[in-house]
Design an enzyme around this catalytic site. Sequence first.
Site, PDB file in Angstrom:
ATOM      1  N   GLY A   1      18.457  46.772  26.866  1.00 19.56           N
ATOM      2  CA  GLY A   1      19.146  46.130  27.998  1.00 19.56           C
ATOM      3  C   GLY A   1      20.392  46.919  28.362  1.00 19.56           C
TER       4      GLY A   1
ATOM      5  N   GLY B   1      22.557  46.456  31.419  1.00 18.26           N
ATOM      6  CA  GLY B   1      22.985  45.081  31.683  1.00 18.26           C
ATOM      7  C   GLY B   1      24.463  44.847  31.409  1.00 18.26           C
TER       8      GLY B   1
ATOM      9  N   ILE C   1      26.110  42.867  29.065  1.00 13.27           N
ATOM     10  CA  ILE C   1      26.645  42.930  27.691  1.00 13.27           C
ATOM     11  C   ILE C   1      26.764  44.382  27.253  1.00 13.27           C
ATOM     12  CG2 ILE C   1      26.186  42.362  25.273  1.00 13.27           C
ATOM     13  CD1 ILE C   1      24.867  39.773  26.255  1.00 13.27           C
TER      14      ILE C   1
ATOM     15  N   ARG D   1      19.880  33.036  30.957  1.00 13.78           N
ATOM     16  CA  ARG D   1      19.595  31.782  31.675  1.00 13.78           C
ATOM     17  C   ARG D   1      20.550  31.657  32.858  1.00 13.78           C
ATOM     18  NH1 ARG D   1      22.477  26.702  28.567  1.00 13.78           N
ATOM     19  NH2 ARG D   1      24.132  27.900  27.574  1.00 13.78           N
TER      20      ARG D   1
ATOM     21  N   ARG E   1      18.648  27.652  26.841  1.00 15.29           N
ATOM     22  CA  ARG E   1      18.291  28.970  26.294  1.00 15.29           C
ATOM     23  C   ARG E   1      16.820  28.987  25.872  1.00 15.29           C
ATOM     24  NH1 ARG E   1      23.260  27.751  23.873  1.00 15.29           N
ATOM     25  NH2 ARG E   1      25.028  29.010  24.568  1.00 15.29           N
TER      26      ARG E   1
ATOM     27  N   ASN F   1      11.060  35.743  27.576  1.00 12.51           N
ATOM     28  CA  ASN F   1      11.636  36.780  26.722  1.00 12.51           C
ATOM     29  C   ASN F   1      10.880  37.047  25.421  1.00 12.51           C
ATOM     30  OD1 ASN F   1      13.696  37.222  28.551  1.00 12.51           O
ATOM     31  ND2 ASN F   1      15.140  35.840  27.541  1.00 12.51           N
TER      32      ASN F   1
ATOM     33  N   GLY G   1      19.565  38.802  22.689  1.00 12.65           N
ATOM     34  CA  GLY G   1      18.846  38.170  23.811  1.00 12.65           C
ATOM     35  C   GLY G   1      18.356  36.778  23.447  1.00 12.65           C
ATOM     36  N   ASN G   2      18.472  35.869  24.387  1.00 15.47           N
ATOM     37  CA  ASN G   2      18.151  34.457  24.105  1.00 15.47           C
ATOM     38  C   ASN G   2      16.694  34.092  24.348  1.00 15.47           C
ATOM     39  OD1 ASN G   2      20.524  33.183  23.190  1.00 15.47           O
ATOM     40  ND2 ASN G   2      21.438  33.428  25.237  1.00 15.47           N
TER      41      ASN G   2
ATOM     42  N   ASP H   1      29.534  31.961  18.600  1.00 15.11           N
ATOM     43  CA  ASP H   1      29.817  30.536  18.382  1.00 15.11           C
ATOM     44  C   ASP H   1      30.946  30.381  17.362  1.00 15.11           C
ATOM     45  OD1 ASP H   1      27.381  29.707  19.965  1.00 15.11           O
ATOM     46  OD2 ASP H   1      26.457  30.901  18.386  1.00 15.11           O
TER      47      ASP H   1
ATOM     48  N   HIS I   1      21.571  28.896  17.998  1.00 17.69           N
ATOM     49  CA  HIS I   1      22.475  29.253  19.100  1.00 17.69           C
ATOM     50  C   HIS I   1      22.007  28.469  20.335  1.00 17.69           C
ATOM     51  CE1 HIS I   1      25.117  31.498  21.656  1.00 17.69           C
ATOM     52  NE2 HIS I   1      24.113  31.979  22.369  1.00 17.69           N
TER      53      HIS I   1
HETATM   54  P1  NAD Z   1      21.653  41.266  32.036  1.00 16.30           P
HETATM   55  O1  NAD Z   1      20.627  40.657  32.917  1.00 16.30           O
HETATM   56  O2  NAD Z   1      22.932  41.726  32.603  1.00 16.30           O
HETATM   57  O3  NAD Z   1      21.014  42.527  31.304  1.00 16.30           O
HETATM   58  C1  NAD Z   1      19.797  42.446  30.648  1.00 16.30           C
HETATM   59  C2  NAD Z   1      19.161  43.823  30.726  1.00 16.30           C
HETATM   60  O4  NAD Z   1      18.010  43.819  29.901  1.00 16.30           O
HETATM   61  C3  NAD Z   1      18.697  44.213  32.151  1.00 16.30           C
HETATM   62  O5  NAD Z   1      19.286  45.439  32.516  1.00 16.30           O
HETATM   63  C4  NAD Z   1      17.189  44.322  32.011  1.00 16.30           C
HETATM   64  O6  NAD Z   1      16.629  45.337  32.813  1.00 16.30           O
HETATM   65  C5  NAD Z   1      17.047  44.641  30.514  1.00 16.30           C
HETATM   66  N1  NAD Z   1      15.740  44.358  29.938  1.00 16.30           N
HETATM   67  C6  NAD Z   1      14.883  43.357  30.235  1.00 16.30           C
HETATM   68  N2  NAD Z   1      13.752  43.487  29.512  1.00 16.30           N
HETATM   69  C7  NAD Z   1      13.915  44.578  28.732  1.00 16.30           C
HETATM   70  C8  NAD Z   1      13.087  45.237  27.778  1.00 16.30           C
HETATM   71  N3  NAD Z   1      11.866  44.806  27.505  1.00 16.30           N
HETATM   72  N4  NAD Z   1      13.572  46.330  27.153  1.00 16.30           N
HETATM   73  C9  NAD Z   1      14.798  46.803  27.450  1.00 16.30           C
HETATM   74  N5  NAD Z   1      15.622  46.231  28.353  1.00 16.30           N
HETATM   75  C10 NAD Z   1      15.175  45.141  28.987  1.00 16.30           C
HETATM   76  O7  NAD Z   1      21.880  40.256  30.821  1.00 16.30           O
HETATM   77  P2  NAD Z   1      23.088  40.200  29.795  1.00 16.30           P
HETATM   78  O8  NAD Z   1      24.186  39.392  30.378  1.00 16.30           O
HETATM   79  O9  NAD Z   1      23.380  41.556  29.281  1.00 16.30           O
HETATM   80  O10 NAD Z   1      22.417  39.276  28.641  1.00 16.30           O
HETATM   81  C11 NAD Z   1      21.331  39.754  27.890  1.00 16.30           C
HETATM   82  C12 NAD Z   1      20.788  38.643  26.997  1.00 16.30           C
HETATM   83  O11 NAD Z   1      21.776  38.248  26.034  1.00 16.30           O
HETATM   84  C13 NAD Z   1      20.398  37.364  27.726  1.00 16.30           C
HETATM   85  O12 NAD Z   1      19.192  36.854  27.192  1.00 16.30           O
HETATM   86  C14 NAD Z   1      21.554  36.421  27.412  1.00 16.30           C
HETATM   87  O13 NAD Z   1      21.179  35.069  27.520  1.00 16.30           O
HETATM   88  C15 NAD Z   1      21.844  36.820  25.992  1.00 16.30           C
HETATM   89  N6  NAD Z   1      23.140  36.416  25.441  1.00 16.30           N
HETATM   90  C16 NAD Z   1      23.177  36.032  24.139  1.00 16.30           C
HETATM   91  C17 NAD Z   1      24.380  35.679  23.554  1.00 16.30           C
HETATM   92  C18 NAD Z   1      24.440  35.244  22.106  1.00 16.30           C
HETATM   93  O14 NAD Z   1      25.526  34.842  21.660  1.00 16.30           O
HETATM   94  N7  NAD Z   1      23.373  35.310  21.336  1.00 16.30           N
HETATM   95  C19 NAD Z   1      25.552  35.725  24.308  1.00 16.30           C
HETATM   96  C20 NAD Z   1      25.482  36.129  25.636  1.00 16.30           C
HETATM   97  C21 NAD Z   1      24.260  36.467  26.208  1.00 16.30           C
HETATM   98  C1  LMR Z   2      26.399  32.271  25.430  1.00 12.98           C
HETATM   99  O1  LMR Z   2      26.452  31.489  24.491  1.00 12.98           O
HETATM  100  O2  LMR Z   2      27.377  32.545  26.141  1.00 12.98           O
HETATM  101  C2  LMR Z   2      25.077  32.947  25.740  1.00 12.98           C
HETATM  102  O3  LMR Z   2      24.076  32.517  24.878  1.00 12.98           O
HETATM  103  C3  LMR Z   2      24.683  32.827  27.159  1.00 12.98           C
HETATM  104  C4  LMR Z   2      24.188  31.443  27.494  1.00 12.98           C
HETATM  105  O4  LMR Z   2      23.090  31.338  28.041  1.00 12.98           O
HETATM  106  O5  LMR Z   2      24.892  30.470  27.209  1.00 12.98           O
END
Ligand code: NAD
Ligand code: LMR
Length: 330
Positions: free
Chosen positions: A17, A20, A22, A98, A104, A111, A136-137, A165, A193
Site C-alpha cells: 500500500g 497510500g 499511511i 473503511r 472494520r 481485503n 490493513g483492516n 489503540d 482492533h
Molecule cells: P489508502 O487507501 O490511503 O492506501 C491503501 C493503499 O493500498 C492504496 O494505495 C492501494 O492501492 C493499496 N493496495 C490495495 N490493495 C493492495 C494490494 N493487494 N497490494 C498492495 N497494495 C495494495 O489507505 P490507508 O489510509 O493507507 O490505510 C490502509 C489500511 O490500514 C486500511 O485498511 C485502514 O483501515 C488500515 N488502518 C489500520 C489501522 C490499525 O490501527 N490497524 C490504523 C489506520 C488504518
Molecule cells: C483506526 O483505528 O484509526 C483505523 O483502524 C482506521 C479505522 O477504520 O478506524
Amino acid sequence: MTASTSSHTPVRVTVTGAAGNIAYSLLWRIAAGDVFGPEQPVHLTLLEIPDAVRAAEGTAMELADSALPLLHGVDVRDDQRAAFEGVNAAFLVGAKPRGKGESRSDMLEANGKIFLEQGAAINAGAAEDVRVLVVGNPANTNAYITYKAAGDIPRDRFNALMRLDHNRALSMLGQKLGASPAEFSKVAVWGNHSDTQFPDITYATLRGERLADQVDRDWYTGEFIPRVAKRGGEIIEVRGKSSAASAASAAVDHMRDWVHGTDGRWVTAAVPSASEYGVDEGLVFGYPVVGRDGAWEIVEGLEIDEFQRPRIDANIEALRGEAEVANRLF
Ligand code: NAD
Ligand code: LMR
C-alpha cells in the site's frame, strides 16, 4: 535482523500500500532509522497494485530526494513474489480503509483475499527471521489469514497492529490526569482492533501509584473505554479519512519494540493466541506483552475479574465470527 546484533547489511523491509496515506508517513520513519536503529541501513521495497505503481514511483522519487543516509535502496513492485523475496520485515498496510458508517469487519470481504495472496508470497520467499505486521483492516483477522497462508513460517512472526489503540489509551489518560504518556505503566488493550476492544487499567500505575484509585470509575467505564474503542471512527468523522500518521507512528513503535525489546515495559500487540486467558487457540488477539530477545512474551498469570471477563469474552466472540468468515477463503 536480531535484537542484539547491529548488522551493517541492509535490513530488507517491504511496505504494501506504498502509495497510500499511511505509507506516506511510515516509509520516512523507517528510512530515518526510527524502527531498526540509527546505524542500521535499510532497503525498502514498495508494493502496490498495478494501477497505483506510478504513484508509488513518485513516492520512491521523494524518498530519494530526502537524501536519507540509512536508505540503501528502494524498489517499486507490483509482483508480490518479487516484493517479499528475502524480506526481513513486512508492513502489510495495503488494503481498503473503511468509510463513514462502515465497520472494520465490513472490510473483510474486500481485503481478506489480499492477505491470503501475500501470506503465500511471504511463505515462498521471506528471510528466515521475517517479522510481519498487519495494519490493513480488519487487522487481527487479516493477520490470521496471513499466517495461515504462510504455513511454513512460525505463526508468532505474524502480528496485527493494536499499538494505536494502546497509544490512544495512554494519550487520553494523560490528558485527563495531566500526565505524560510515558508516566503510565501496565496499561493494556485486550482483544480486537474494533469497537469491542477493551482498554484496561486494572493493573496500571501512574508514577508508581495505582491508577484505578486516581480515575473516576464512571469516566473510565462510560467515557474512556468507548472513546478509545471508537477513536478510529471519530477520526474518520472529523478528518474525512482514516487515521494515517498516528497509525504509521504506532506501526513504528510496534516493530521497533518487537525487534529491540521493551526493557520490561508492557505494551499492547495482537499476536496469535496459544489460548492464554481463555482465547481460542490461533485467534490473533490483543494482549499485554513485553518485548524480549526479539520476540513478544504475553504477560501471564494476571487475575481476571468479573468486570474484565465479559469484555475479553466479547472480543473472543467477535474474532471467532471473523475467523469463520476468513476460513471460507481457504
Ligand atoms: P489508502 O487507501 O490511503 O492506501 C491503501 C493503499 O493500498 C492504496 O494505495 C492501494 O492501492 C493499496 N493496495 C490495495 N490493495 C493492495 C494490494 N493487494 N497490494 C498492495 N497494495 C495494495 O489507505 P490507508 O489510509 O493507507 O490505510 C490502509 C489500511 O490500514 C486500511 O485498511 C485502514 O483501515 C488500515 N488502518 C489500520 C489501522 C490499525 O490501527 N490497524 C490504523 C489506520 C488504518
Ligand atoms: C483506526 O483505528 O484509526 C483505523 O483502524 C482506521 C479505522 O477504520 O478506524
